[in-house]
Design a protein around this motif. Structure first.
Motif, PDB file in Angstrom:
ATOM      1  N   PHE A   1      26.268  70.982  37.323  1.00  0.00           N
ATOM      2  CA  PHE A   1      26.113  70.465  38.691  1.00  0.00           C
ATOM      3  C   PHE A   1      27.459  69.969  39.238  1.00  0.00           C
ATOM      4  CE2 PHE A   1      22.080  70.417  36.587  1.00  0.00           C
ATOM      5  CZ  PHE A   1      21.206  70.911  37.557  1.00  0.00           C
ATOM      6  N   GLY A   2      28.547  70.418  38.602  1.00  0.00           N
ATOM      7  CA  GLY A   2      29.885  70.111  39.111  1.00  0.00           C
ATOM      8  C   GLY A   2      30.356  68.695  38.832  1.00  0.00           C
ATOM      9  N   ILE A   3      29.763  68.050  37.840  1.00  0.00           N
ATOM     10  CA  ILE A   3      30.140  66.662  37.529  1.00  0.00           C
ATOM     11  C   ILE A   3      31.082  66.649  36.318  1.00  0.00           C
ATOM     12  CG2 ILE A   3      29.250  64.386  36.837  1.00  0.00           C
ATOM     13  CD1 ILE A   3      26.559  65.396  38.209  1.00  0.00           C
ATOM     14  N   GLU A   4      32.233  65.983  36.470  1.00  0.00           N
ATOM     15  CA  GLU A   4      33.247  65.958  35.411  1.00  0.00           C
ATOM     16  C   GLU A   4      33.653  64.522  35.108  1.00  0.00           C
ATOM     17  OE1 GLU A   4      34.576  68.516  33.727  1.00  0.00           O
ATOM     18  OE2 GLU A   4      33.787  70.223  34.884  1.00  0.00           O
ATOM     19  N   VAL A   5      34.016  64.285  33.854  1.00  0.00           N
ATOM     20  CA  VAL A   5      34.333  62.921  33.389  1.00  0.00           C
ATOM     21  C   VAL A   5      35.738  62.909  32.773  1.00  0.00           C
ATOM     22  CG1 VAL A   5      33.495  61.019  31.932  1.00  0.00           C
ATOM     23  CG2 VAL A   5      31.880  62.718  32.788  1.00  0.00           C
ATOM     24  N   ARG A   6      36.542  61.910  33.123  1.00  0.00           N
ATOM     25  CA  ARG A   6      37.882  61.757  32.527  1.00  0.00           C
ATOM     26  C   ARG A   6      38.148  60.280  32.242  1.00  0.00           C
ATOM     27  NH1 ARG A   6      41.183  66.103  36.421  1.00  0.00           N
ATOM     28  NH2 ARG A   6      40.119  67.904  35.549  1.00  0.00           N
ATOM     29  N   SER A   7      39.166  60.009  31.427  1.00  0.00           N
ATOM     30  CA  SER A   7      39.469  58.597  31.115  1.00  0.00           C
ATOM     31  C   SER A   7      40.960  58.410  30.865  1.00  0.00           C
ATOM     32  CB  SER A   7      38.711  58.173  29.861  1.00  0.00           C
ATOM     33  OG  SER A   7      39.324  58.730  28.710  1.00  0.00           O
ATOM     34  N   HIS A   8      41.393  57.152  30.955  1.00  0.00           N
ATOM     35  CA  HIS A   8      42.757  56.800  30.538  1.00  0.00           C
ATOM     36  C   HIS A   8      42.777  55.332  30.133  1.00  0.00           C
ATOM     37  CE1 HIS A   8      44.367  54.802  34.423  1.00  0.00           C
ATOM     38  NE2 HIS A   8      43.088  54.964  34.588  1.00  0.00           N
ATOM     39  N   VAL A   9      43.863  54.953  29.468  1.00  0.00           N
ATOM     40  CA  VAL A   9      43.993  53.568  29.004  1.00  0.00           C
ATOM     41  C   VAL A   9      44.815  52.779  30.028  1.00  0.00           C
ATOM     42  CG1 VAL A   9      45.255  52.200  27.286  1.00  0.00           C
ATOM     43  CG2 VAL A   9      43.622  53.957  26.546  1.00  0.00           C
ATOM     44  N   VAL A  10      44.295  51.629  30.456  1.00  0.00           N
ATOM     45  CA  VAL A  10      45.025  50.831  31.457  1.00  0.00           C
ATOM     46  C   VAL A  10      45.744  49.636  30.835  1.00  0.00           C
ATOM     47  CG1 VAL A  10      43.576  51.551  33.387  1.00  0.00           C
ATOM     48  CG2 VAL A  10      42.966  49.504  32.149  1.00  0.00           C
ATOM     49  N   ALA A  11      45.306  49.193  29.663  1.00  0.00           N
ATOM     50  CA  ALA A  11      45.982  48.078  28.980  1.00  0.00           C
ATOM     51  C   ALA A  11      45.736  48.218  27.491  1.00  0.00           C
ATOM     52  CB  ALA A  11      45.439  46.745  29.478  1.00  0.00           C
ATOM     53  N   LEU A  12      46.774  47.905  26.705  1.00  0.00           N
ATOM     54  CA  LEU A  12      46.602  47.946  25.249  1.00  0.00           C
ATOM     55  C   LEU A  12      47.313  46.711  24.707  1.00  0.00           C
ATOM     56  CD1 LEU A  12      46.873  51.044  22.956  1.00  0.00           C
ATOM     57  CD2 LEU A  12      47.785  48.839  22.248  1.00  0.00           C
ATOM     58  N   GLY A  13      46.558  45.797  24.118  1.00  0.00           N
ATOM     59  CA  GLY A  13      47.149  44.529  23.696  1.00  0.00           C
ATOM     60  C   GLY A  13      47.847  43.887  24.881  1.00  0.00           C
ATOM     61  N   PRO A  14      49.124  43.478  24.716  1.00  0.00           N
ATOM     62  CA  PRO A  14      49.823  42.781  25.800  1.00  0.00           C
ATOM     63  C   PRO A  14      50.403  43.715  26.857  1.00  0.00           C
ATOM     64  CG  PRO A  14      51.218  42.916  23.855  1.00  0.00           C
ATOM     65  CD  PRO A  14      49.922  43.571  23.484  1.00  0.00           C
ATOM     66  N   VAL A  15      50.334  45.039  26.632  1.00  0.00           N
ATOM     67  CA  VAL A  15      50.991  45.988  27.557  1.00  0.00           C
ATOM     68  C   VAL A  15      49.979  46.506  28.585  1.00  0.00           C
ATOM     69  CG1 VAL A  15      52.424  48.054  27.725  1.00  0.00           C
ATOM     70  CG2 VAL A  15      52.383  46.740  25.583  1.00  0.00           C
ATOM     71  N   GLU A  16      50.331  46.344  29.862  1.00  0.00           N
ATOM     72  CA  GLU A  16      49.406  46.752  30.933  1.00  0.00           C
ATOM     73  C   GLU A  16      50.087  47.682  31.908  1.00  0.00           C
ATOM     74  OE1 GLU A  16      46.762  44.072  33.349  1.00  0.00           O
ATOM     75  OE2 GLU A  16      47.389  42.683  31.778  1.00  0.00           O
ATOM     76  N   LEU A  17      49.327  48.617  32.483  1.00  0.00           N
ATOM     77  CA  LEU A  17      49.867  49.432  33.567  1.00  0.00           C
ATOM     78  C   LEU A  17      50.215  48.508  34.722  1.00  0.00           C
ATOM     79  CD1 LEU A  17      47.411  52.486  33.848  1.00  0.00           C
ATOM     80  CD2 LEU A  17      49.782  52.536  33.079  1.00  0.00           C
ATOM     81  N   PRO A  18      51.242  48.845  35.538  1.00  0.00           N
ATOM     82  CA  PRO A  18      51.537  48.017  36.717  1.00  0.00           C
ATOM     83  C   PRO A  18      50.282  47.867  37.583  1.00  0.00           C
ATOM     84  CG  PRO A  18      53.180  49.764  36.446  1.00  0.00           C
ATOM     85  CD  PRO A  18      52.117  50.019  35.420  1.00  0.00           C
ATOM     86  N   ALA A  19      50.104  46.675  38.214  1.00  0.00           N
ATOM     87  CA  ALA A  19      48.871  46.391  38.969  1.00  0.00           C
ATOM     88  C   ALA A  19      48.627  47.416  40.073  1.00  0.00           C
ATOM     89  CB  ALA A  19      48.933  44.983  39.538  1.00  0.00           C
ATOM     90  N   ASP A  20      49.713  47.973  40.651  1.00  0.00           N
ATOM     91  CA  ASP A  20      49.538  48.920  41.768  1.00  0.00           C
ATOM     92  C   ASP A  20      49.447  50.366  41.283  1.00  0.00           C
ATOM     93  OD1 ASP A  20      52.100  49.142  40.863  1.00  0.00           O
ATOM     94  OD2 ASP A  20      53.070  49.086  42.839  1.00  0.00           O
TER      95      ASP A  20
END
Ligand SMILES: Cc1cc2nc3c(=O)[nH]c(=O)nc-3n(C[C@H](O)[C@H](O)[C@H](O)COP(=O)(O)O)c2cc1C
Length: 399
Positions: A141-160
């Motif tokens: 039905f055309g539905i797809e799922v993806r993921s990524h890591v936004v924070a690991l321990g003390p390391v975080e992606l920039p807020a923006d």
């Protein structure tokens, strides 16, 4: 047609982990390679322990599939363990803080080994096998799922940091599933550091689902709200301690005007799964009132650091009552990237369940007919012959 249900069986060092899946409609093409690919993705990630080097997880389909097509009958999937030594595995006497060891021992009056074997996250191999099956259904039905890591321990992606749908396709290329090269390096360094110190790390991953139609889930009863069902499912994954939909906890600190998503309408000749109602923002993360609104579903999930520590915390010997260091089992240092893959596939189960409730039929053909009819119904806007009356009821009575 029966409700889509899943039960797992199996122990970490037993014969294997097994998924009993009921309610997959007749006629779904079962792509074994796709299921195995999801199982292989679950085994990856920086910071894994020795077990994943032993196993090569594959799903054997034991029932419910004939000539590669689902039979509308229960499907039994087996992920066999290479490290099968249940009867010979050593007993533990010093329960590990953060595990089911102590509470399970007291509750069942059982040796710790009998508890940890089933509490182990090896069980997620059965969930991923089931989730992958559900993902095949959603793909129809055309539905797809993806993921990524936004924070690991003390390391975080920039807020923006904003990940586009195309960006998310790159996550598999990173051993920590991180889309930012500088953060990727820092995350791997943080895992190295934890490992050197006999410690462990957790973090936050985000799962995004594209192509969901408006209308999955239900506002009418507490246990039918899809946000609640997603929360329960994600929290049931081993070591998961928090779930956010859309802005989640971040919304609590903002004003309503900064959180809610204005409504716009685009005209389209072809029926759309969002009925042409689009949002310039997606603070709601694709759910309003427990119902999908046609925008991408965005779920963030927090994982605690792995509980088994090579430099163990203090515990108590359950045989002698003496204070002692907790036992140590072979273990991951960080399993966040793997947990993200579990999250993707496990979320797919919940979504396929809601999808089957809404469009359920005995066969995929019947489901597609139901789905197409629904799309026609929700895409009526702008077509005078189909215009609803003042209160959303067609002129001349209910349809
Ligand atoms: C993919 C994955 C792998 C895991 N690997 C380990 C591991 O190697 N060692 C460990 O102590 N915990 C591991 N865990 C977490 C434990 O299974 C979990 O913390 C434990 O069963 C207690 O459950 P709770 O944290 O949900 O309360 C893992 C979790 C996931 C999702």
């Amino acid at each position: 047609m029966s409700q889509l249900t899943f039960h797992s069986a199996g122990e970490s060092h037993g014969r294997g982990c097994f998924a009993f899946v009921e309610g997959i409609p007749y006629g779904l093409a079962i792509d074994n390679a796709f299921i195995d690919e999801q199982l292989a993705r679950r085994q990856k990630g920086y910071g894994r322990g020795g077990r994943m080097k032993i196993e090569t997880d594959k799903a054997e389909v034991l029932s419910g599939v004939r000539r590669g097509i689902s039979m509308g009958a229960p499907i039994l999937l087996a992920v066999w363990n290479k490290d099968y030594r249940l009867d010979k595995a050593p007993e533990l006497d010093c329960p590990r803080p953060g595990h089911a060891d102590l509470a399970g021992h007291l509750k069942f009056n059982a040796p710790i080994r009998d508890i940890l074997e089933r509490a182990s996250a090896r069980e997620t191999s059965a969930r991923v096998a089931c989730g992958a099956l559900c993902r095949l259904l959603l793909k129809e039905f055309g539905i797809e799922v993806r993921s990524h890591v936004v924070a690991l321990g003390p390391v975080e992606l920039p807020a923006d940091f904003q990940a586009t749908w195309d960006d998310l396709a790159r996550a598999d290329a990173s051993e920590v599933r991180c889309l930012d090269a500088a953060c990727d390096e820092k995350m791997r360094a943080a895992i190295d550091d934890a490992k050197k110190n006999g410690d462990t790390l957790g973090g936050i991953f985000e799962v995004v689902v594209q192509g969901l139609p408006v209308g999955l889930g239900d506002h009418t009863q507490w246990d039918r709200k899809l946000d609640g069902r997603i929360g329960q499912a994600m929290m049931s994954i081993q070591a998961i301690k928090g779930v956010e939909i859309g802005l989640g906890f971040r919304a609590a600190r903002l004003k309503g005007s900064q959180v809610h998503d204005a409504i716009e309408h685009v005209k389209s000749k072809a029926p759309r799964s969002d009925a042409g109602f689009v949002r310039p923002t997606n603070g709601a993360g694709g759910l309003e009132g427990g119902i999908t609104n046609g925008a991408p579903l965005v779920v963030r999930v927090a994982m605690k650091p792995i509980s088994t520590l090579m430099k163990p915390l203090m515990s108590v010997n359950i045989q002698t009552g003496e204070a002692t260091k907790a036992d140590v089992e072979r273990s991951d240092y960080c399993a966040l990237p793997a947990a993200a893959v579990v999250g993707e596939n496990w979320l797919s189960f919940v979504l396929a369940q809601a999808f089957c409730e809404k469009f359920g039929g005995d066969s995929i053909v019947e489901m597609k007919r139901n789905y197409d009819g629904y799309l026609k119904q929700i895409n009526k806007l702008g077509q005078p012959e189909n215009a609803p009356g003042k209160h959303g009821v067609s002129e001349g009575g209910r349809e």
